[in-house]
Scaffold this motif. Sequence first.
Motif, PDB file in Angstrom:
ATOM      1  N   ASN A 178     -60.707 -16.205  -9.005  1.00 29.45           N
ATOM      2  CA  ASN A 178     -61.335 -17.277  -8.966  1.00 29.45           C
ATOM      3  C   ASN A 178     -62.053 -17.864  -7.801  1.00 29.45           C
ATOM      4  O   ASN A 178     -63.023 -18.624  -7.870  1.00 29.45           O
ATOM      5  N   PHE A 179     -61.922 -17.353  -6.650  1.00 31.68           N
ATOM      6  CA  PHE A 179     -62.432 -17.859  -5.195  1.00 31.68           C
ATOM      7  C   PHE A 179     -63.813 -17.292  -5.184  1.00 31.68           C
ATOM      8  O   PHE A 179     -64.607 -17.719  -4.374  1.00 31.68           O
ATOM      9  N   VAL A 180     -64.051 -16.304  -5.948  1.00 30.48           N
ATOM     10  CA  VAL A 180     -65.816 -15.787  -5.949  1.00 30.48           C
ATOM     11  C   VAL A 180     -66.462 -16.904  -6.572  1.00 30.48           C
ATOM     12  O   VAL A 180     -67.734 -17.189  -5.780  1.00 30.48           O
ATOM     13  N   GLN A 181     -66.213 -17.453  -7.535  1.00 28.99           N
ATOM     14  CA  GLN A 181     -67.098 -18.730  -8.038  1.00 28.99           C
ATOM     15  C   GLN A 181     -66.775 -19.816  -7.102  1.00 28.99           C
ATOM     16  O   GLN A 181     -67.808 -20.592  -7.194  1.00 28.99           O
ATOM     17  N   TRP A 182     -65.573 -20.214  -6.429  1.00 28.60           N
ATOM     18  CA  TRP A 182     -65.462 -21.299  -5.707  1.00 28.60           C
ATOM     19  C   TRP A 182     -66.320 -21.184  -4.346  1.00 28.60           C
ATOM     20  O   TRP A 182     -67.018 -21.996  -3.967  1.00 28.60           O
ATOM     21  N   PHE A 183     -66.302 -19.947  -3.789  1.00 27.89           N
ATOM     22  CA  PHE A 183     -67.206 -19.655  -2.473  1.00 27.89           C
ATOM     23  C   PHE A 183     -68.652 -19.723  -2.927  1.00 27.89           C
ATOM     24  O   PHE A 183     -69.514 -20.409  -2.184  1.00 27.89           O
ATOM     25  N   SER A 184     -69.082 -19.307  -4.242  1.00 25.53           N
ATOM     26  CA  SER A 184     -70.372 -19.374  -4.704  1.00 25.53           C
ATOM     27  C   SER A 184     -70.948 -21.205  -4.789  1.00 25.53           C
ATOM     28  O   SER A 184     -72.076 -21.349  -4.643  1.00 25.53           O
ATOM     29  N   MET A 185     -69.751 -21.934  -5.394  1.00 32.50           N
ATOM     30  CA  MET A 185     -70.197 -23.194  -5.286  1.00 32.50           C
ATOM     31  C   MET A 185     -70.375 -23.668  -3.817  1.00 32.50           C
ATOM     32  O   MET A 185     -71.453 -24.569  -3.738  1.00 32.50           O
ATOM     33  N   MET A 186     -69.656 -23.518  -2.986  1.00 35.17           N
ATOM     34  CA  MET A 186     -69.970 -23.873  -1.545  1.00 35.17           C
ATOM     35  C   MET A 186     -71.232 -23.261  -1.153  1.00 35.17           C
ATOM     36  O   MET A 186     -72.172 -24.030  -0.488  1.00 35.17           O
ATOM     37  N   MET A 218     -69.631 -29.558 -15.384  1.00 36.59           N
ATOM     38  CA  MET A 218     -69.478 -28.143 -15.373  1.00 36.59           C
ATOM     39  C   MET A 218     -69.330 -27.391 -14.417  1.00 36.59           C
ATOM     40  O   MET A 218     -68.397 -26.240 -14.291  1.00 36.59           O
ATOM     41  N   GLY A 219     -69.850 -27.734 -13.336  1.00 34.23           N
ATOM     42  CA  GLY A 219     -69.691 -26.988 -12.116  1.00 34.23           C
ATOM     43  C   GLY A 219     -68.419 -27.043 -11.445  1.00 34.23           C
ATOM     44  O   GLY A 219     -67.739 -26.189 -10.900  1.00 34.23           O
ATOM     45  N   VAL A 220     -67.778 -28.378 -11.322  1.00 39.10           N
ATOM     46  CA  VAL A 220     -66.576 -28.543 -11.011  1.00 39.10           C
ATOM     47  C   VAL A 220     -65.471 -27.623 -11.827  1.00 39.10           C
ATOM     48  O   VAL A 220     -64.497 -27.047 -11.180  1.00 39.10           O
ATOM     49  N   MET A 221     -65.528 -27.908 -13.096  1.00 37.55           N
ATOM     50  CA  MET A 221     -64.799 -26.992 -13.967  1.00 37.55           C
ATOM     51  C   MET A 221     -64.750 -25.480 -13.663  1.00 37.55           C
ATOM     52  O   MET A 221     -63.846 -24.496 -13.666  1.00 37.55           O
ATOM     53  N   GLN A 222     -66.008 -24.964 -13.407  1.00 41.50           N
ATOM     54  CA  GLN A 222     -66.142 -23.491 -13.301  1.00 41.50           C
ATOM     55  C   GLN A 222     -65.831 -23.210 -12.024  1.00 41.50           C
ATOM     56  O   GLN A 222     -65.644 -21.889 -11.733  1.00 41.50           O
ATOM     57  N   ALA A 223     -65.874 -23.925 -11.044  1.00 41.85           N
ATOM     58  CA  ALA A 223     -65.359 -23.474  -9.653  1.00 41.85           C
ATOM     59  C   ALA A 223     -64.007 -23.027  -9.611  1.00 41.85           C
ATOM     60  O   ALA A 223     -63.714 -22.364  -8.356  1.00 41.85           O
ATOM     61  N   THR A 224     -63.243 -23.235 -10.740  1.00 38.48           N
ATOM     62  CA  THR A 224     -61.709 -23.008 -10.438  1.00 38.48           C
ATOM     63  C   THR A 224     -61.648 -21.558 -11.658  1.00 38.48           C
ATOM     64  O   THR A 224     -60.429 -21.475 -11.961  1.00 38.48           O
ATOM     65  N   SER A 225     -62.575 -20.707 -11.909  1.00 43.64           N
ATOM     66  CA  SER A 225     -62.464 -19.976 -12.857  1.00 43.64           C
ATOM     67  C   SER A 225     -63.388 -18.819 -12.307  1.00 43.64           C
ATOM     68  O   SER A 225     -63.893 -18.669 -11.219  1.00 43.64           O
ATOM     69  N   GLN A 227     -66.068 -17.726 -14.297  1.00 43.42           N
ATOM     70  CA  GLN A 227     -67.247 -17.801 -14.645  1.00 43.42           C
ATOM     71  C   GLN A 227     -68.435 -17.415 -13.510  1.00 43.42           C
ATOM     72  O   GLN A 227     -67.969 -17.378 -12.456  1.00 43.42           O
ATOM     73  N   THR A 228     -69.559 -17.322 -14.022  1.00 46.84           N
ATOM     74  CA  THR A 228     -70.398 -16.745 -12.871  1.00 46.84           C
ATOM     75  C   THR A 228     -71.681 -17.605 -12.743  1.00 46.84           C
ATOM     76  O   THR A 228     -72.662 -16.960 -12.030  1.00 46.84           O
ATOM     77  N   ASP A 229     -71.868 -18.614 -13.218  1.00 46.24           N
ATOM     78  CA  ASP A 229     -72.939 -19.490 -13.188  1.00 46.24           C
ATOM     79  C   ASP A 229     -73.504 -19.854 -11.611  1.00 46.24           C
ATOM     80  O   ASP A 229     -74.509 -19.797 -11.217  1.00 46.24           O
ATOM     81  N   TYR A 230     -72.136 -20.133 -10.974  1.00 43.87           N
ATOM     82  CA  TYR A 230     -72.609 -20.546  -9.404  1.00 43.87           C
ATOM     83  C   TYR A 230     -72.897 -19.365  -8.777  1.00 43.87           C
ATOM     84  O   TYR A 230     -73.734 -19.252  -7.648  1.00 43.87           O
ATOM     85  N   VAL A 231     -72.366 -18.294  -9.029  1.00 48.04           N
ATOM     86  CA  VAL A 231     -72.525 -16.727  -8.291  1.00 48.04           C
ATOM     87  C   VAL A 231     -74.061 -16.677  -8.710  1.00 48.04           C
ATOM     88  O   VAL A 231     -75.029 -16.105  -7.841  1.00 48.04           O
ATOM     89  N   THR A 232     -74.549 -16.972  -9.900  1.00 45.14           N
ATOM     90  CA  THR A 232     -75.857 -16.535 -10.276  1.00 45.14           C
ATOM     91  C   THR A 232     -76.830 -17.468  -9.642  1.00 45.14           C
ATOM     92  O   THR A 232     -77.766 -17.028  -8.775  1.00 45.14           O
TER      93      THR A 232
END
Length: 232
Positions: A178-186, A218-225, A227-232
């Motif tokens: 899950n931290f791949v998406q979390w890191f991407s949020m940062m 949606m971003g807060v929800m995906q930051a712990t999953s 998902q790849t939106d923040y990564v993109t």
Amino acid sequence: MQILLALIPVLTFLLLWTILYKRQADWRSAFLGAAVICGTFIVAVTELLSLFHAIQLLSVLAAWLIALLLVLTWAVRTVGNPLSVLREIRRPQLSLTEWIVLGGCAFIALVTALVAWIAPPDTFDALTYHMPRVMQWIQNRSVAFYPTNNIRQLYLGPGAEFIILHLQMLAGSDRLANFVQWFSMMGSAIGVSLIARQLGSGRRAQLYSAVVSMTMPMGVMQATSTQTDYVT
């Protein structure tokens, strides 16, 4: 204790960030630059190992150890003591309101990080193609196509899962997936604030642009999953 092996990519990223900060004198540009270099390295190593069906713990670990050694050598020659760079970073002169806003962002980051650590990947997408494709790659020692009734595992962009693959092999579990998406949020918040600066925005507008990036529901929800939106 195998999960400690996952610190090797983290240390590599931090050293790259230090080197680029020393060269650019801008911590946001340096952060994004280090992320791009690490992402490119992961894709290159994954594709190269896949050619020889050599995606396994020892080969991935060896690649990261070599990378860490090279970056450490570069850091020592460029920066000297990487920790000395910390003394050069100036504390931002923010107003009370800005500190409160920044504290709110930090709270969101900490809470989502805690959830990402505690909760395993459990969304529909995670269980149907994000994580299954990672397990197939580990089993096959290759990222080549394989028989599946869910073709999303084959044609959707694999970049985020390449990172998960490396972390999962090094850590020995999906604890860090899950931290791949979390890191991407940062990284997205940092990137958005940098774009705002390049468009001529002042300090407060840059801060609020980062807040908008981090507080999308949606971003807060995906930051712990996974998902790849923040990564993109």
